[in-house]
Design a protein around this motif. Structure first.
Motif, short mmCIF file in Angstrom:
data_model
loop_
_atom_site.label_atom_id
_atom_site.label_comp_id
_atom_site.label_asym_id
_atom_site.label_seq_id
_atom_site.Cartn_x
_atom_site.Cartn_y
_atom_site.Cartn_z
N LEU A 94 0.81 -1.22 0.00
CA LEU A 94 0.00 0.00 0.00
C LEU A 94 0.85 1.27 0.00
CD1 LEU A 94 -2.82 -1.03 2.50
CD2 LEU A 94 -3.00 -0.77 0.01
N VAL A 95 2.00 1.22 0.66
CA VAL A 95 2.85 2.40 0.79
C VAL A 95 3.64 2.68 -0.49
CG1 VAL A 95 4.83 3.37 2.03
CG2 VAL A 95 3.00 2.26 3.28
N ASN A 96 4.30 1.66 -1.03
CA ASN A 96 5.15 1.96 -2.19
C ASN A 96 5.13 0.90 -3.28
OD1 ASN A 96 6.70 -0.15 -1.32
ND2 ASN A 96 8.43 1.08 -0.66
N THR A 97 4.18 0.02 -3.25
CA THR A 97 4.06 -1.05 -4.24
C THR A 97 5.37 -1.80 -4.50
OG1 THR A 97 4.37 0.38 -6.18
CG2 THR A 97 2.11 0.08 -5.41
N GLY A 98 6.19 -1.99 -3.47
CA GLY A 98 7.42 -2.76 -3.60
C GLY A 98 7.18 -4.25 -3.57
N VAL A 99 5.91 -4.65 -3.46
CA VAL A 99 5.54 -6.06 -3.43
C VAL A 99 4.54 -6.30 -4.55
CG1 VAL A 99 4.34 -7.82 -2.06
CG2 VAL A 99 5.88 -6.20 -0.93
N ALA A 100 4.77 -7.36 -5.30
CA ALA A 100 3.87 -7.70 -6.41
C ALA A 100 2.53 -8.20 -5.90
CB ALA A 100 4.53 -8.76 -7.28
N THR A 101 1.49 -7.94 -6.67
CA THR A 101 0.16 -8.45 -6.34
C THR A 101 0.18 -9.97 -6.23
OG1 THR A 101 -0.81 -6.58 -7.52
CG2 THR A 101 -2.26 -8.43 -7.06
N ASP A 102 0.97 -10.61 -7.10
CA ASP A 102 1.10 -12.07 -7.05
C ASP A 102 1.63 -12.53 -5.69
OD1 ASP A 102 0.53 -11.59 -9.70
OD2 ASP A 102 1.95 -13.06 -10.46
N SER A 103 2.57 -11.77 -5.13
CA SER A 103 3.13 -12.11 -3.82
C SER A 103 2.08 -11.99 -2.73
CB SER A 103 4.33 -11.22 -3.50
OG SER A 103 5.38 -11.45 -4.40
#
Length: 126
Positions: A94-103
């Motif tokens: 939510l903060v910086n999209t450093g994580v993929a939606t798939d993850s």
């Protein structure tokens, strides 16, 4: 209604845990050690976490098979650790999209599987 024996539920939960651990180790190892590209951004701390948890899944599965009470505690512990990791990566997303939606989806799935494993053991009578 079909009633399943307690020992059968315990064994199924154990096998699911161990197989899930093996699959987690295989997929994380392919990325970590062989450089395989999963097709989305890999958040390295999450990948390392999942790799370590793959080992924990196997250990928990063994505990579930051999010692139902210890296995129940192990399943709850794994569920709570996965839930915490899901909350952390959800915030990062939510903060910086450093994580993929798939993850996020995969971590949600892992958390749900371990909740079901724990609940199946908790519902067994002593």
């Amino acid at each position: 209604m079909v009633l399943i024996e307690h020992s059968t539920i315990q064994k199924i939960a154990s096998v699911v845990a161990v197989v899930f651990g093996i699959i987690t180790l295989i997929t994380s190892s392919r990325i970590l050690y062989l450089g395989s590209d999963p097709g989305y951004y890999v958040f390295l701390p999450l990948l390392i976490f999942n790799h370590i948890m793959g080992i924990a899944y196997i250990v928990a599965g063994y505990q579930i098979w051999k010692y139902r009470q210890n296995g129940k505690i192990a399943a709850l512990t794994v569920f709570l650790i996965n839930l915490l990791a899901l909350l952390v990566i959800g915030i990062i997303y939510l903060v910086n999209t450093g994580v993929a939606t798939d993850s996020l989806m995969a971590m949600s799935f892992r958390t749900a599987v371990w909740l079901l494993i724990f609940l199946s053991l908790k519902m067994m009578k002593k």
